[in-house]
Motif scaffolding. Structure first.
Motif: not given
Length: 144
Positions: A34-35, A37, A99-100, A102-107
């Motif tokens: 999920d995180i 992908g 981008d990673w 941002a995605r990791l921090e959002a998760a």
């Protein structure tokens, strides 16, 4: 360095698969699927879940299950496993590392380190739910 007293064998051409060990396959599946992908290949109960990563395969095993002797004579894989955190590095091109982040921090995944190596290649380090050290680095990290 190769021992030249032994019979010749061509060195391996590529890394086909690598393994990490986790005690909670469900948490690993949420993290890697999920995180991050990753493309799942197969999950077998509480024993393992495998993911395709480019041309290679990331094997996620529960060491409590893989230390048991095989029970299928068609698949005589010897018992194996590791204890404690391991390390795995994904190849990610430079601009995608932002981008990673941002995605990791959002998760809610903490980035432990984000830096440039002496050759200029950038790496991100973070942990999976089992405490394995996961890195995303520019492939040029290993260029001479």
């Amino acid at each position: 360095m190769m021992d030249h007293n032994l019979p010749f064998a061509t060195p391996p051409a590529a890394l086909l698969e690598a393994a990490l060990y986790v005690s909670d396959i469900d948490a690993a599946e949420r993290f890697y699927g999920d995180i991050l992908g990753l493309d799942p290949i197969v999950r077998v109960g509480n024993r393992h879940v495998f993911y395709r990563v480019g041309a290679g395969i990331l094997l996620i095993f529960n060491p409590e299950e893989t230390c048991k002797p095989p029970n299928n004579p068609e698949l005589p894989v010897p018992p194996h496993g590791a204890q404690g955190p391991g390390h795995f590095c994904f190849a990610v091109e430079g601009l995608a590392l932002d981008d990673w982040c941002a995605r990791l921090e959002a998760a809610g995944v903490e980035i432990e380190a984000d830096f440039h190596w002496p050759n200029g290649a950038r790496s991100l380090y973070f942990r999976d739910p089992a405490g394995n050290s996961i890195e995303m680095a520019e492939p040029r990290l290993w260029e001479k």
